[in-house]
Design an enzyme around this catalytic site. Structure first.
Site, PDB file in Angstrom:
ATOM      1  N   ASP A  49       0.835  -1.202   0.000  1.00  0.00           N
ATOM      2  CA  ASP A  49       0.000   0.000   0.000  1.00  0.00           C
ATOM      3  C   ASP A  49       0.868   1.249   0.000  1.00  0.00           C
ATOM      4  O   ASP A  49       1.658   1.472   0.912  1.00  0.00           O
ATOM      5  CB  ASP A  49      -0.888   0.001   1.254  1.00  0.00           C
ATOM      6  CG  ASP A  49      -1.813   1.196   1.312  1.00  0.00           C
ATOM      7  OD1 ASP A  49      -2.960   1.076   0.846  1.00  0.00           O
ATOM      8  OD2 ASP A  49      -1.395   2.266   1.816  1.00  0.00           O
ATOM      9  N   TYR A  54       2.659   9.962  -0.048  1.00  0.00           N
ATOM     10  CA  TYR A  54       3.784   9.446   0.743  1.00  0.00           C
ATOM     11  C   TYR A  54       5.132   9.762   0.088  1.00  0.00           C
ATOM     12  O   TYR A  54       6.171   9.642   0.735  1.00  0.00           O
ATOM     13  CB  TYR A  54       3.699   7.927   0.954  1.00  0.00           C
ATOM     14  CG  TYR A  54       2.405   7.414   1.553  1.00  0.00           C
ATOM     15  CD1 TYR A  54       1.520   8.276   2.191  1.00  0.00           C
ATOM     16  CD2 TYR A  54       2.063   6.068   1.474  1.00  0.00           C
ATOM     17  CE1 TYR A  54       0.330   7.812   2.728  1.00  0.00           C
ATOM     18  CE2 TYR A  54       0.870   5.604   2.013  1.00  0.00           C
ATOM     19  CZ  TYR A  54       0.001   6.474   2.624  1.00  0.00           C
ATOM     20  OH  TYR A  54      -1.163   6.003   3.143  1.00  0.00           O
ATOM     21  N   LYS A  79      -2.965   5.916  -4.203  1.00  0.00           N
ATOM     22  CA  LYS A  79      -4.083   6.821  -3.916  1.00  0.00           C
ATOM     23  C   LYS A  79      -3.872   8.174  -4.590  1.00  0.00           C
ATOM     24  O   LYS A  79      -2.727   8.633  -4.711  1.00  0.00           O
ATOM     25  CB  LYS A  79      -4.214   7.036  -2.392  1.00  0.00           C
ATOM     26  CG  LYS A  79      -4.125   5.735  -1.616  1.00  0.00           C
ATOM     27  CD  LYS A  79      -4.323   5.895  -0.125  1.00  0.00           C
ATOM     28  CE  LYS A  79      -3.934   4.618   0.584  1.00  0.00           C
ATOM     29  NZ  LYS A  79      -2.513   4.502   0.931  1.00  0.00           N
ATOM     30  N   HIS A 112      -7.914   9.427  -2.106  1.00  0.00           N
ATOM     31  CA  HIS A 112      -7.318   9.419  -0.754  1.00  0.00           C
ATOM     32  C   HIS A 112      -8.258  10.010   0.307  1.00  0.00           C
ATOM     33  O   HIS A 112      -8.388   9.462   1.400  1.00  0.00           O
ATOM     34  CB  HIS A 112      -5.988  10.182  -0.786  1.00  0.00           C
ATOM     35  CG  HIS A 112      -5.015   9.736   0.251  1.00  0.00           C
ATOM     36  ND1 HIS A 112      -3.666   9.714   0.042  1.00  0.00           N
ATOM     37  CD2 HIS A 112      -5.196   9.289   1.522  1.00  0.00           C
ATOM     38  CE1 HIS A 112      -3.055   9.273   1.141  1.00  0.00           C
ATOM     39  NE2 HIS A 112      -3.961   9.016   2.044  1.00  0.00           N
TER      40      HIS A 112
HETATM   41  N1  LIG Z   1      -5.724   6.180   3.624  1.00  0.00           N
HETATM   42  C1  LIG Z   1      -5.171   6.947   4.512  1.00  0.00           C
HETATM   43  O1  LIG Z   1      -5.589   8.119   4.697  1.00  0.00           O
HETATM   44  C2  LIG Z   1      -4.019   6.447   5.325  1.00  0.00           C
HETATM   45  C3  LIG Z   1      -3.570   7.188   6.419  1.00  0.00           C
HETATM   46  C4  LIG Z   1      -2.509   6.685   7.165  1.00  0.00           C
HETATM   47  C5  LIG Z   1      -1.937   5.459   6.827  1.00  0.00           C
HETATM   48  N2  LIG Z   1      -2.393   4.760   5.729  1.00  0.00           N
HETATM   49  C6  LIG Z   1      -1.790   3.444   5.354  1.00  0.00           C
HETATM   50  O2  LIG Z   1      -1.915   2.550   6.437  1.00  0.00           O
HETATM   51  C7  LIG Z   1      -0.639   2.006   6.766  1.00  0.00           C
HETATM   52  C8  LIG Z   1      -0.558   1.679   8.233  1.00  0.00           C
HETATM   53  O3  LIG Z   1      -0.857   2.819   9.028  1.00  0.00           O
HETATM   54  P1  LIG Z   1       0.222   3.550   9.973  1.00  0.00           P
HETATM   55  O4  LIG Z   1       1.558   3.344   9.380  1.00  0.00           O
HETATM   56  O5  LIG Z   1      -0.247   4.929  10.201  1.00  0.00           O
HETATM   57  O6  LIG Z   1       0.031   2.856  11.367  1.00  0.00           O
HETATM   58  P2  LIG Z   1       0.076   1.374  11.990  1.00  0.00           P
HETATM   59  O7  LIG Z   1       0.386   0.345  10.966  1.00  0.00           O
HETATM   60  O8  LIG Z   1      -1.133   1.234  12.806  1.00  0.00           O
HETATM   61  O9  LIG Z   1       1.274   1.512  13.003  1.00  0.00           O
HETATM   62  C9  LIG Z   1       2.569   1.747  12.587  1.00  0.00           C
HETATM   63  C10 LIG Z   1       3.400   2.037  13.825  1.00  0.00           C
HETATM   64  O10 LIG Z   1       3.373   0.916  14.694  1.00  0.00           O
HETATM   65  C11 LIG Z   1       4.703   0.408  14.861  1.00  0.00           C
HETATM   66  N3  LIG Z   1       4.598  -1.070  14.794  1.00  0.00           N
HETATM   67  C12 LIG Z   1       4.330  -1.834  13.715  1.00  0.00           C
HETATM   68  N4  LIG Z   1       4.287  -3.132  14.037  1.00  0.00           N
HETATM   69  C13 LIG Z   1       4.540  -3.201  15.361  1.00  0.00           C
HETATM   70  C14 LIG Z   1       4.647  -4.271  16.292  1.00  0.00           C
HETATM   71  N5  LIG Z   1       4.477  -5.530  15.921  1.00  0.00           N
HETATM   72  N6  LIG Z   1       4.925  -3.971  17.581  1.00  0.00           N
HETATM   73  C15 LIG Z   1       5.086  -2.698  17.977  1.00  0.00           C
HETATM   74  N7  LIG Z   1       5.013  -1.639  17.159  1.00  0.00           N
HETATM   75  C16 LIG Z   1       4.731  -1.884  15.858  1.00  0.00           C
HETATM   76  C17 LIG Z   1       5.527   1.001  13.742  1.00  0.00           C
HETATM   77  O11 LIG Z   1       6.837   1.288  14.160  1.00  0.00           O
HETATM   78  P3  LIG Z   1       8.156   0.745  13.380  1.00  0.00           P
HETATM   79  O12 LIG Z   1       8.040   1.138  11.934  1.00  0.00           O
HETATM   80  O13 LIG Z   1       9.267   1.418  14.105  1.00  0.00           O
HETATM   81  O14 LIG Z   1       8.117  -0.750  13.576  1.00  0.00           O
HETATM   82  C18 LIG Z   1       4.808   2.326  13.478  1.00  0.00           C
HETATM   83  O15 LIG Z   1       5.245   3.314  14.390  1.00  0.00           O
HETATM   84  C19 LIG Z   1       0.330   3.113   6.313  1.00  0.00           C
HETATM   85  O16 LIG Z   1       1.656   2.675   6.189  1.00  0.00           O
HETATM   86  C20 LIG Z   1      -0.297   3.522   5.018  1.00  0.00           C
HETATM   87  O17 LIG Z   1       0.064   2.602   3.996  1.00  0.00           O
HETATM   88  C21 LIG Z   1      -3.419   5.236   4.993  1.00  0.00           C
END
Ligand SMILES: NC(=O)c1ccc[n+]([C@@H]2O[C@H](COP(=O)([O-])OP(=O)(O)OC[C@H]3O[C@@H](n4cnc5c(N)ncnc54)[C@H](OP(=O)(O)O)[C@@H]3O)[C@@H](O)[C@H]2O)c1
Length: 282
Positions: A49, A54, A79, A112
């Site tokens: 994704d 980004y 997106k 998005h």
């Molecule tokens: N459509 C939208 O508007 C939108 C908005 C935001 C995000 N997204 C998408 O959703 C994806 C995921 O969301 P996100 O990156 O915001 O948040 P997330 O996946 O909920 O959390 C990521 C955070 O959690 C940590 N983490 C991951 N696995 C872990 C584990 N097993 N144990 C402890 N900590 C852990 C990561 O740190 P480390 O990297 O240091 O491990 C990072 O700080 C994004 O990468 C993006 O592709 C979409």
């Protein structure tokens, strides 16, 4: 309910999508992306994704090449950002994504965020890019029920995915339910809630009972609700851990304990404000 990270779900348009994918937000360095994609692919992730916002489409496209991954083996989502919305600019943006990702089709393209002025024009462009074979499936992100109902008044086809912020502190049960009734797959962004949820004592206790981490319990909870997930980690060990969630089951009681943690707490923008302002405000 998927039994493995490689299992797919059939979308309303007939295309298959893995229920778990890999989020790439904030991975912008080529070496970090190469390592993350290598580990992700090895442990079975097949969905990647990204988003124009980004700024890492080119880095992801190159990481796929650098790791020798065949295009047909993976599912790529990107997106269309707010400034690129509108009919002509969305068509152009799709071509730019194809170029940066070094591919001739995209598996899924999402709007998005909804914005009011270009709401229908952007969608019409995605419908046309799909008809032209540049995109396999089209969807939206951050759409509330009202946005979906409004879209339906003019859409030739409806989105097959709605990617929304969703985690135990913002579980959005009515939105998830509405998507399901409408034949739209809910995909959770920030499925781990970006921090605070990972320290939740209730989830930690459930995890201890299953010998799993808090992150693994949260991801499993999403899947058992029928919600797709795209966790992000830049750390190969966690990339692996987040894929190791197919060998345990949460009981109904444990599911309800997590459902009860909802506090309607957003970490990201409110879609209604972005719709009005026409840009994210963080
Ligand atoms: N459509 C939208 O508007 C939108 C908005 C935001 C995000 N997204 C998408 O959703 C994806 C995921 O969301 P996100 O990156 O915001 O948040 P997330 O996946 O909920 O959390 C990521 C955070 O959690 C940590 N983490 C991951 N696995 C872990 C584990 N097993 N144990 C402890 N900590 C852990 C990561 O740190 P480390 O990297 O240091 O491990 C990072 O700080 C994004 O990468 C993006 O592709 C979409």
């Amino acid at each position: 309910m998927p039994n493995s990270i490689m299992d797919t779900f059939k979308l309303s348009d007939g295309n298959e999508i893995p229920m778990e994918g890999f989020g790439t937000y904030k991975i912008n360095e080529q070496s970090e992306m190469d390592a993350a994609i290598k580990m992700a692919y090895e442990v079975g992730y097949r969905l990647f994704d990204t988003a124009q916002f980004y700024g890492n489409e080119a880095v992801l496209g190159q990481a796929i090449k650098n790791n020798g991954i065949a295009r047909g083996d993976i599912f790529i989502t990107t997106k269309i950002p707010e400034p690129k919305q509108g009919y002509d600019s969305t068509l152009k943006a799709v071509d730019e994504s194809l170029q940066r990702l070094q591919t001739d089709y995209l598996d899924l393209v999402l709007v998005h965020w909804p914005i009011h002025s270009e709401f229908f024009n952007t969608w019409r462009a995605l419908e046309d890019a799909k008809a032209a074979g540049k995109i396999k499936s089209i969807g939206v992100s951050n759409y509330h029920r009202t946005h979906l109902e409004f879209l339906k008044t003019q859409a030739r086809e409806m989105p097959v995915v709605n990617q929304i912020e969703d985690h135990p502190y913002l579980s959005q049960p009515t939105m998830v339910d509405f998507n399901k009734q409408a034949g739209i797959l809910t995909q959770a962004w920030s499925p781990l809630g970006r921090g605070a949820v990972l320290k939740d004592p209730v989830i930690a206790k459930i995890g201890a009972a299953h010998n799993k981490s808090v992150a693994q319990v949260i991801l499993r909870w999403h899947l058992q609700r029928g919600v797709s997930i795209i966790p992000k980690s830049g750390k190969p060990e966690r990339v692996k851990q987040n894929a190791d969630i197919y060998d345990f089951t949460l009981s109904d009681e444990e599911m309800n304990m997590i459902n009860d943690l909802n506090k309607n707490q957003r970490t990201g923008d409110d879609p209604e404000l972005v719709y009005e302002l026409e840009h994210q405000y963080h």
